[in-house]
Enzyme design. Sequence first.
Site, short mmCIF file in Angstrom:
data_model
loop_
_atom_site.label_atom_id
_atom_site.label_comp_id
_atom_site.label_asym_id
_atom_site.label_seq_id
_atom_site.Cartn_x
_atom_site.Cartn_y
_atom_site.Cartn_z
N MET A 251 14.46 24.97 3.21
CA MET A 251 13.58 24.36 2.21
C MET A 251 14.33 23.38 1.31
SD MET A 251 10.91 26.19 -0.39
CE MET A 251 10.04 27.08 0.88
N ARG B 41 -10.34 1.07 14.52
CA ARG B 41 -10.15 1.91 13.34
C ARG B 41 -11.20 1.48 12.32
NH1 ARG B 41 -4.29 1.95 10.49
NH2 ARG B 41 -5.04 -0.10 9.87
N TYR C 197 18.45 30.03 9.63
CA TYR C 197 17.33 30.84 10.12
C TYR C 197 17.18 30.75 11.63
CZ TYR C 197 15.59 31.08 5.29
OH TYR C 197 15.45 31.29 3.96
N LYS D 270 0.84 -1.20 0.00
CA LYS D 270 0.00 0.00 0.00
C LYS D 270 0.88 1.26 0.00
CE LYS D 270 -0.31 0.24 5.01
NZ LYS D 270 -0.82 -0.59 6.11
#
Length: 380
Positions: free
Chosen positions: A313, A133, A265, A36
Amino acid sequence: MSISYNKVMTRIHLATLCANYQFLQKQAAQPIAVIKADAYGHGLKEVAAALVETGAREFAVGTAGEGALLREEFQGPIVALLGTMDKEDCRQVWEHDLIPLIHRPGQCREIAEAGPREGTLRVALKFDTGMSRLGFSPEESAQVVQELEKCPNLKVDMVCSHLACADEPESEEFVRVQASRFRDLCRMIGSQGHRFRECLVNSAGILAYPDLHLDAQRPGIALYGSNPFAGTAWEAKGKGLIPAMETVTTVVAVHELQKGRSISYGRTFTADRDMRVAIVAAGYADNYSRGLSNVGQVLVRGRRASILGRVCMQLTAVDVTAHPGVAPADPVHLLGGEGPEAISPEELASWWGTITYEVFCLLGQNRRVYLRGDESEGQQ
Ligand SMILES: *Cc1c(COP(=O)(O)O)cnc(C)c1O
């Protein structure tokens, strides 16, 4: 393969995956390989093709859509773990002969009505024995049987449940509670004339509970080489599994960081001595979590280098003070690597504050390259 907009690349060692499959198959004779979520980030079609060659006869995918994709490559049984949600899913399970999990009242009828006049579809029944679930409660079992009676074009192929804490040695008692509820359920469904396979265990259940293997097993994480018992008293049970995923990138720049200077940062790291740093092409845009800021490590030239300051990033700074010679274009391992210093999925997950499943799913979303033999890429 998507456009290569970033430098981060994830390598999948297919021979390792196959070796893990064989390791599991020695213990559990009827594995349904769980692929999956794009095979936990390893690539659904590529993983399925490799496992078929090594003897896999059955797969479990997440959605009906994943099942449809796999059907292009594979003719055998495919279980869709999320079952069906909408009309399109109901159509797909018939068109591609998928085995949907039926886990809520009304679902039998929805699926049955989507089918052609002739023909039957195999389905699996999912019961909730403690996960809370998906799945029918034991109290709903009589109702499911009634619903099935009204759907003669559905045939129960399998009855399933899922263990909540098979990977925790200290939770054995709850595993036993779930197993006992499951046995009662199977007995009840069987007493109504249905003939089916019983399927309960995941990877951890396979490794730790041979008496619960029943008729079929659902290994996931162990196929990809993560030991579900890493760091626990039962660690030895998963010894022999080898991670199949590696993630690499390159050094962009190397420079000095004088004592007293801060980096990245928010100025969360300040050098307490003169240092050398390498700026590495990886960041949270590559699914390299910002949570690794000031905590994680990478592998440069076969040696560990600690992350300094915040992960950005597309860039991350690491400490290479003790590694002379590191230069732009050097390869960097974010996961894996050669030799004893290789970064294990468990270690990366612990710095990241998560589990290996999430590390694989996320790093697997980068550009992927497949290695078919046992070839080692080494330091290129
Ligand atoms: C994901 C999943 C598995 C595989 O679990 P692992 O812990 O990865 O072995 C088995 N069964 C179900 C229902 C699942 O969702």
